[in-house]
Design a protein around this motif. Structure first.
Motif, PDB file in Angstrom:
ATOM      1  N   PRO A  70       0.832  -1.213   0.000  1.00 15.56           N
ATOM      2  CA  PRO A  70       0.000   0.000   0.000  1.00 15.56           C
ATOM      3  C   PRO A  70       0.866   1.263   0.000  1.00 15.56           C
ATOM      4  CG  PRO A  70      -0.797  -1.577   1.629  1.00 15.56           C
ATOM      5  CD  PRO A  70       0.527  -2.093   1.147  1.00 15.56           C
ATOM      6  N   GLY A  71       0.452   2.234  -0.816  1.00 14.11           N
ATOM      7  CA  GLY A  71       1.146   3.506  -0.858  1.00 14.11           C
ATOM      8  C   GLY A  71       2.342   3.561  -1.783  1.00 14.11           C
ATOM      9  N   TYR A  72       2.644   2.458  -2.495  1.00 11.61           N
ATOM     10  CA  TYR A  72       3.813   2.469  -3.372  1.00 11.61           C
ATOM     11  C   TYR A  72       3.581   3.442  -4.528  1.00 11.61           C
ATOM     12  CZ  TYR A  72       8.004   0.587  -5.604  1.00 11.61           C
ATOM     13  OH  TYR A  72       9.263   0.439  -6.148  1.00 11.61           O
ATOM     14  N   PHE A  73       4.634   4.136  -4.919  1.00 10.61           N
ATOM     15  CA  PHE A  73       4.535   5.195  -5.921  1.00 10.61           C
ATOM     16  C   PHE A  73       4.134   4.688  -7.300  1.00 10.61           C
ATOM     17  CE2 PHE A  73       6.924   7.360  -9.369  1.00 10.61           C
ATOM     18  CZ  PHE A  73       6.227   8.571  -9.388  1.00 10.61           C
ATOM     19  N   LEU A  74       4.645   3.524  -7.688  1.00  9.67           N
ATOM     20  CA  LEU A  74       4.543   3.056  -9.073  1.00  9.67           C
ATOM     21  C   LEU A  74       3.702   1.784  -9.110  1.00  9.67           C
ATOM     22  CD1 LEU A  74       5.475   3.281 -12.027  1.00  9.67           C
ATOM     23  CD2 LEU A  74       7.608   2.147 -11.356  1.00  9.67           C
ATOM     24  N   ASN A  75       2.569   1.796  -9.843  1.00  5.03           N
ATOM     25  CA  ASN A  75       1.616   0.691  -9.730  1.00  5.03           C
ATOM     26  C   ASN A  75       1.140   0.092 -11.048  1.00  5.03           C
ATOM     27  OD1 ASN A  75       0.248   3.109  -7.661  1.00  5.03           O
ATOM     28  ND2 ASN A  75       1.428   1.404  -6.820  1.00  5.03           N
ATOM     29  N   ARG A  76       1.241   0.818 -12.164  1.00  9.56           N
ATOM     30  CA  ARG A  76       0.633   0.372 -13.409  1.00  9.56           C
ATOM     31  C   ARG A  76       1.641   0.416 -14.555  1.00  9.56           C
ATOM     32  NH1 ARG A  76      -4.873   0.299 -13.821  1.00  9.56           N
ATOM     33  NH2 ARG A  76      -4.666   0.746 -16.060  1.00  9.56           N
ATOM     34  N   GLN A  77       1.383  -0.428 -15.549  1.00 12.31           N
ATOM     35  CA  GLN A  77       2.266  -0.474 -16.707  1.00 12.31           C
ATOM     36  C   GLN A  77       2.275   0.855 -17.468  1.00 12.31           C
ATOM     37  OE1 GLN A  77       4.397  -3.080 -17.688  1.00 12.31           O
ATOM     38  NE2 GLN A  77       3.876  -3.723 -15.610  1.00 12.31           N
ATOM     39  N   ASP A  78       1.112   1.445 -17.687  1.00 17.86           N
ATOM     40  CA  ASP A  78       1.110   2.699 -18.446  1.00 17.86           C
ATOM     41  C   ASP A  78       1.865   3.796 -17.705  1.00 17.86           C
ATOM     42  OD1 ASP A  78      -0.817   2.999 -16.445  1.00 17.86           O
ATOM     43  OD2 ASP A  78      -2.408   3.654 -17.796  1.00 17.86           O
ATOM     44  N   GLN A  79       1.752   3.820 -16.377  1.00 13.69           N
ATOM     45  CA  GLN A  79       2.497   4.792 -15.576  1.00 13.69           C
ATOM     46  C   GLN A  79       3.996   4.582 -15.739  1.00 13.69           C
ATOM     47  OE1 GLN A  79       2.028   4.183 -11.391  1.00 13.69           O
ATOM     48  NE2 GLN A  79       2.874   6.180 -10.811  1.00 13.69           N
ATOM     49  N   ALA A  80       4.429   3.323 -15.677  1.00 14.72           N
ATOM     50  CA  ALA A  80       5.855   3.032 -15.779  1.00 14.72           C
ATOM     51  C   ALA A  80       6.404   3.408 -17.153  1.00 14.72           C
ATOM     52  CB  ALA A  80       6.109   1.551 -15.501  1.00 14.72           C
ATOM     53  N   HIS A  81       5.682   3.087 -18.199  1.00 14.94           N
ATOM     54  CA  HIS A  81       6.177   3.383 -19.543  1.00 14.94           C
ATOM     55  C   HIS A  81       6.204   4.888 -19.807  1.00 14.94           C
ATOM     56  CE1 HIS A  81       6.741  -0.646 -21.329  1.00 14.94           C
ATOM     57  NE2 HIS A  81       5.914  -1.002 -20.360  1.00 14.94           N
ATOM     58  N   ALA A  82       5.237   5.611 -19.238  1.00 15.56           N
ATOM     59  CA  ALA A  82       5.270   7.069 -19.357  1.00 15.56           C
ATOM     60  C   ALA A  82       6.477   7.648 -18.633  1.00 15.56           C
ATOM     61  CB  ALA A  82       3.978   7.669 -18.811  1.00 15.56           C
ATOM     62  N   LEU A  83       6.822   7.081 -17.483  1.00 15.97           N
ATOM     63  CA  LEU A  83       7.992   7.545 -16.746  1.00 15.97           C
ATOM     64  C   LEU A  83       9.283   7.246 -17.501  1.00 15.97           C
ATOM     65  CD1 LEU A  83       6.873   6.590 -13.148  1.00 15.97           C
ATOM     66  CD2 LEU A  83       7.597   8.869 -13.859  1.00 15.97           C
ATOM     67  N   VAL A  84       9.364   6.093 -18.129  1.00 15.78           N
ATOM     68  CA  VAL A  84      10.548   5.778 -18.939  1.00 15.78           C
ATOM     69  C   VAL A  84      10.719   6.824 -20.031  1.00 15.78           C
ATOM     70  CG1 VAL A  84      11.495   4.138 -20.616  1.00 15.78           C
ATOM     71  CG2 VAL A  84      10.590   3.314 -18.439  1.00 15.78           C
ATOM     72  N   GLU A  85       9.623   7.192 -20.662  1.00 17.38           N
ATOM     73  CA  GLU A  85       9.688   8.228 -21.692  1.00 17.38           C
ATOM     74  C   GLU A  85      10.159   9.561 -21.104  1.00 17.38           C
ATOM     75  OE1 GLU A  85       9.100   8.209 -25.021  1.00 17.38           O
ATOM     76  OE2 GLU A  85       8.932   6.023 -24.983  1.00 17.38           O
ATOM     77  N   GLU A  86       9.636   9.912 -19.932  1.00 17.93           N
ATOM     78  CA  GLU A  86       9.999  11.190 -19.313  1.00 17.93           C
ATOM     79  C   GLU A  86      11.451  11.205 -18.853  1.00 17.93           C
ATOM     80  OE1 GLU A  86       8.506  14.139 -15.673  1.00 17.93           O
ATOM     81  OE2 GLU A  86       7.310  12.387 -16.258  1.00 17.93           O
ATOM     82  N   ILE A  87      11.899  10.105 -18.283  1.00 20.86           N
ATOM     83  CA  ILE A  87      13.294  10.023 -17.827  1.00 20.86           C
ATOM     84  C   ILE A  87      14.239  10.153 -19.019  1.00 20.86           C
ATOM     85  CG2 ILE A  87      15.003   8.471 -16.775  1.00 20.86           C
ATOM     86  CD1 ILE A  87      12.516   7.392 -15.100  1.00 20.86           C
ATOM     87  N   GLY A  88      13.876   9.550 -20.125  1.00 21.86           N
ATOM     88  CA  GLY A  88      14.581   9.798 -21.380  1.00 21.86           C
ATOM     89  C   GLY A  88      15.948   9.172 -21.499  1.00 21.86           C
ATOM     90  N   ALA A  89      16.207   8.109 -20.749  1.00 22.33           N
ATOM     91  CA  ALA A  89      17.499   7.418 -20.828  1.00 22.33           C
ATOM     92  C   ALA A  89      17.283   6.047 -21.455  1.00 22.33           C
ATOM     93  CB  ALA A  89      18.114   7.270 -19.440  1.00 22.33           C
ATOM     94  N   PRO A  90      18.053   5.682 -22.472  1.00 21.18           N
ATOM     95  CA  PRO A  90      17.818   4.398 -23.149  1.00 21.18           C
ATOM     96  C   PRO A  90      18.052   3.180 -22.276  1.00 21.18           C
ATOM     97  CG  PRO A  90      19.830   5.440 -23.955  1.00 21.18           C
ATOM     98  CD  PRO A  90      19.139   6.453 -23.109  1.00 21.18           C
ATOM     99  N   ASN A  91      18.764   3.339 -21.169  1.00 20.63           N
ATOM    100  CA  ASN A  91      19.016   2.196 -20.288  1.00 20.63           C
ATOM    101  C   ASN A  91      18.075   2.163 -19.083  1.00 20.63           C
ATOM    102  OD1 ASN A  91      20.376   4.484 -19.175  1.00 20.63           O
ATOM    103  ND2 ASN A  91      21.634   3.123 -17.902  1.00 20.63           N
ATOM    104  N   VAL A  92      16.966   2.877 -19.140  1.00 21.31           N
ATOM    105  CA  VAL A  92      15.907   2.732 -18.138  1.00 21.31           C
ATOM    106  C   VAL A  92      14.781   1.930 -18.762  1.00 21.31           C
ATOM    107  CG1 VAL A  92      14.215   3.907 -16.683  1.00 21.31           C
ATOM    108  CG2 VAL A  92      16.511   4.840 -16.926  1.00 21.31           C
ATOM    109  N   GLN A  93      14.412   0.829 -18.103  1.00 23.36           N
ATOM    110  CA  GLN A  93      13.438  -0.109 -18.648  1.00 23.36           C
ATOM    111  C   GLN A  93      12.393  -0.458 -17.586  1.00 23.36           C
ATOM    112  OE1 GLN A  93      16.397  -3.158 -19.485  1.00 23.36           O
ATOM    113  NE2 GLN A  93      16.317  -2.682 -21.674  1.00 23.36           N
ATOM    114  N   VAL A  94      11.338  -1.113 -18.048  1.00 21.74           N
ATOM    115  CA  VAL A  94      10.266  -1.548 -17.151  1.00 21.74           C
ATOM    116  C   VAL A  94      10.464  -3.009 -16.786  1.00 21.74           C
ATOM    117  CG1 VAL A  94       7.776  -1.888 -16.893  1.00 21.74           C
ATOM    118  CG2 VAL A  94       8.650   0.114 -18.123  1.00 21.74           C
TER     119      VAL A  94
END
Length: 269
Positions: A151-175
Motif C-alpha cells: 500500500p502507498g507504493y509510488f509506481l503501480n501500473r504499466q502505463d504509468q511506468a512506460h510514461a515515466l521511462v519516456e519522461e526520464i529519457g534514458a535508453p538504459n531505463v526499462q520496465v
C-alpha cells in the motif's frame, strides 16, 4: 523457450542464502535473482555464481530502511545523497557479479503527498542513476508493484511506468514487468504483453501465481499460454520466478513445487 531465473529471496529458503545457488543450479536454473545482496561480500556471491554456472539476472539497489518499512527512496525528497550512495554500492556489486540489470525501488508516498508531488524527485534521481549505470553497462529497471501487497507504493501500473521511462529519457531505463503485480492491478496480460514488449522498453519479466503468489501452476493465470506468447513475441530476456513455494521453507519445498517447470520443459522437447 523462456529462460527462467530463480528468485533466491523467495525460493530455496530451506537453505542458507549462499547455499541456494547450488540448489537452484541442481534444479536446472541457469540464472538467479534476489532482492538484496549486501549482507554478503560481492566476491563471495560471484564465486557461487561461477562455481554453479549461473548468470546473475537482477538484484535491487538499497531500499532505505527495509526493516522499518521503507520500500525504496527514489521518490523521497531530501534523501538524494543517500540514494546516490546506494546506487554507488549497487553498481559496484553489479560489476563484480557481472549483472546488467538493477531494479531501483521507487518508495512509498509520504503522508499527504500525491504522485505528482514526488514525480520530479523520482525522475531526477532516476536520470542521475541511469547516467552512472550506462557508464558500466547496466540497465536500470523500474517496477510497478500492486497496492494490495505494498500500500502507498509510488509506481503501480504499466502505463504509468512506460510514461515515466519516456519522461526520464534514458535508453538504459526499462520496465520490470511482473505479471503477478500486473494481474492484481490491471489484468488483460496478453494484450499488455503484445502492447509493451515490441516497444523494447521491457527489460525483465517476473511471474507468480495469482492471487496467493505461489507457484505459477495455481491460481487464475494460464502460464503455459503466457509462456507461449512470450516465445511468439520473441522475448529473449529472463523470466524471474518470484513466488512463495506452497510448502514454504521445508526440506525439498521449492524443488517439489517445480513440476510446472519440468512439465513446460518436457513439452518443449
Amino acid at each position: 523457450m523462456p529462460r527462467f531465473a530463480a528468485n533466491l529471496s523467495m525460493l530455496y529458503n530451506e537453505h542458507p542464502f549462499l547455499d541456494r545457488f547450488a540448489a537452484a543450479a541442481a534444479d536446472g536454473f541457469d540464472a538467479v535473482e534476489y532482492l538484496f545482496p549486501y549482507a554478503h561480500p560481492a566476491a563471495e556471491i560471484a564465486q557461487r555464481l561461477q562455481a554453479h554456472g549461473l548468470t546473475q539476472a537482477l538484484f535491487n539497489a538499497p531500499p532505505g530502511d527495509w526493516d522499518a518499512g521503507e520500500r525504496g527512496i527514489a521518490c523521497l525528497a531530501g534523501r538524494e545523497a543517500e540514494f546516490d550512495a546506494g546506487i554507488t554500492q549497487a553498481l559496484a556489486y553489479a560489476q563484480t557479479l557481472g549483472c546488467s540489470r538493477l531494479h531501483v525501488m521507487a518508495g512509498l508516498l509520504p503522508a499527504g503527498a500525491t504522485r505528482d508531488d514526488v514525480r520530479p524527485v523520482y525522475v531526477a534521481n532516476l536520470q542521475r542513476a541511469a547516467l552512472r549505470a550506462a557508464a558500466v553497462g547496466v540497465a536500470i529497471q523500474i517496477e510497478p508493484i500492486n497496492l494490495r501487497d505494498m500500500p502507498g507504493y509510488f509506481l503501480n501500473r504499466q502505463d504509468q511506468a512506460h510514461a515515466l521511462v519516456e519522461e526520464i529519457g534514458a535508453p538504459n531505463v526499462q520496465v520490470q514487468f511482473d505479471l503477478y503485480h500486473a494481474q492484481v492491478m490491471e489484468g488483460d496480460l496478453s494484450m499488455k504483453l503484445r502492447q509493451y514488449l515490441p516497444t523494447g522498453r521491457v527489460g525483465h519479466i517476473q511471474i507468480a501465481g495469482v492471487p496467493q503468489r505461489h507457484e505459477p501452476d495455481t491460481g487464475e493465470l494460464n502460464y503455459p499460454a503466457l509462456f507461449a506468447l512470450l516465445d511468439e513475441l520473441g522475448w529473449d530476456g529472463f523470466v524471474g520466478c518470484e513466488y512463495k513455494p506452497r510448502r514454504g521453507a521445508v526440506a525439498g519445498g521449492t524443488s517439489d513445487g517445480l513440476g510446472w517447470l519440468r512439465a513446460w520443459r518436457e513439452r518443449q522437447g
